[in-house]
Design an enzyme around this catalytic site. Structure first.
Site, PDB file in Angstrom:
ATOM      1  N   ASP A  62       0.816  -1.210   0.000  1.00  0.00           N
ATOM      2  CA  ASP A  62       0.000   0.000   0.000  1.00  0.00           C
ATOM      3  C   ASP A  62       0.852   1.264   0.000  1.00  0.00           C
ATOM      4  OD1 ASP A  62       0.950  -0.358   2.626  1.00  0.00           O
ATOM      5  OD2 ASP A  62      -0.985  -1.040   3.364  1.00  0.00           O
ATOM      6  N   ASN A 128      -7.381  -4.108  14.958  1.00  0.00           N
ATOM      7  CA  ASN A 128      -8.738  -4.516  14.564  1.00  0.00           C
ATOM      8  C   ASN A 128      -8.717  -5.627  13.511  1.00  0.00           C
ATOM      9  OD1 ASN A 128      -7.907  -3.163  12.293  1.00  0.00           O
ATOM     10  ND2 ASN A 128      -9.634  -1.747  12.193  1.00  0.00           N
ATOM     11  N   HIS A 130      -6.931  -5.595  10.652  1.00  0.00           N
ATOM     12  CA  HIS A 130      -6.734  -5.206   9.248  1.00  0.00           C
ATOM     13  C   HIS A 130      -5.386  -5.704   8.722  1.00  0.00           C
ATOM     14  CE1 HIS A 130      -4.841  -1.234  10.722  1.00  0.00           C
ATOM     15  NE2 HIS A 130      -3.911  -1.775   9.961  1.00  0.00           N
ATOM     16  N   GLU A 135      -9.689  -2.681   5.926  1.00  0.00           N
ATOM     17  CA  GLU A 135     -10.344  -2.559   7.226  1.00  0.00           C
ATOM     18  C   GLU A 135     -11.490  -3.569   7.338  1.00  0.00           C
ATOM     19  OE1 GLU A 135      -9.273  -0.699   9.636  1.00  0.00           O
ATOM     20  OE2 GLU A 135      -7.907   0.692   8.649  1.00  0.00           O
TER      21      GLU A 135
END
Length: 235
Positions: A62, A128, A130, A135
């Site tokens: 990314d 979380n 990801h 996400e």
């Protein structure tokens, strides 16, 4: 899924280096790379090794939208500092976050990933769950896409920037489908903050609400983690 418990990030980096050497001996030509603190020690071990990447290709997960590659907060800059300047690859691909036409850049990068599927993909994981900037709620079939960063991600990145308006609000990320395309995956996780995400990734229900759980669908995943990150595993 194989789990290797290590004392700390230094040992984790050494273990990953040995796994990388095995993959290279088997003919791996393309590495999928990640940024952040989790793989940093791994890159340090690579830099100190005698490995040569001049015939290798790398693809990164990314990049932030709106940052030039020479910006110290860009992922291209991070990769140059931690790996590429010391160990040049034949080709090193990251999404271009400064592209004028972001949709065209997403399509270009996705095509590039089709042409250069990773033999080994490196991952970290968020608290979380990801992976990349995928996400909770991201489709497991997702391809390269433009991501609106969550308020919590924007807030946690704010410390790296002088002004709040300078903090990126979007990124271009490989999709979960792209990540699962890799032949092999190594995921690093350190610290108790990652324990819940790791428990869900390894033993939880396979659900798009926990992106890491997609890795249960992959045939060759190694998780390198410390005791704290593994503390909520039942088995």
């Amino acid at each position: 899924m194989k789990i290797i418990q290590v004392e700390n990030q230094v040992e984790g980096g050494k273990v990953a280096l040995e796994l990388l050497k095995e993959k290279l001996a088997q003919g791996a030509k393309t590495l999928g790379l990640a940024t952040g603190s989790s793989p940093e020690e791994f890159y340090k071990q690579i830099v100190e090794s005698d490995l040569d990447f001049s015939e290798m290709t790398s693809v990164n997960l990314d990049e932030y939208v709106g940052l030039q590659e020479e910006d110290p907060q860009s992922y291209r800059y991070f990769m140059n500092q931690h790996l590429f300047n010391q160990k040049p690859f034949k080709a090193s691909f990251l999404p271009n976050g400064a592209a004028k036409d972001l949709e065209a850049e997403v399509a270009r990068y996705n095509q590039l990933l089709t042409e250069h599927p990773a033999d080994l993909q490196i991952l970290g994981i968020g608290t979380n769950g990801h992976i990349g900037f995928n996400e909770p709620g991201t489709s497991f079939d997702s391809q390269t896409h433009l991501v609106d960063l969550t308020p919590s991600t924007i807030q946690s990145n704010a410390r790296f920037f002088d002004k709040m308006e300078d903090v990126p609000t979007q990124a271009i990320s490989m999709g979960i489908g792209n990540i699962l395309n890799a032949k092999s995956i190594i995921l690093f996780a350190y610290g108790s903050a990652k324990a819940k995400a790791i428990a869900g990734t390894v033993e939880g229900e396979v659900t798009e609400e926990l992106p890491g759980s997609a890795l249960q669908k992959h045939p060759d995943v190694v998780i390198i983690a410390d005791k704290e990150a593994l503390s909520l595993l039942k088995h």
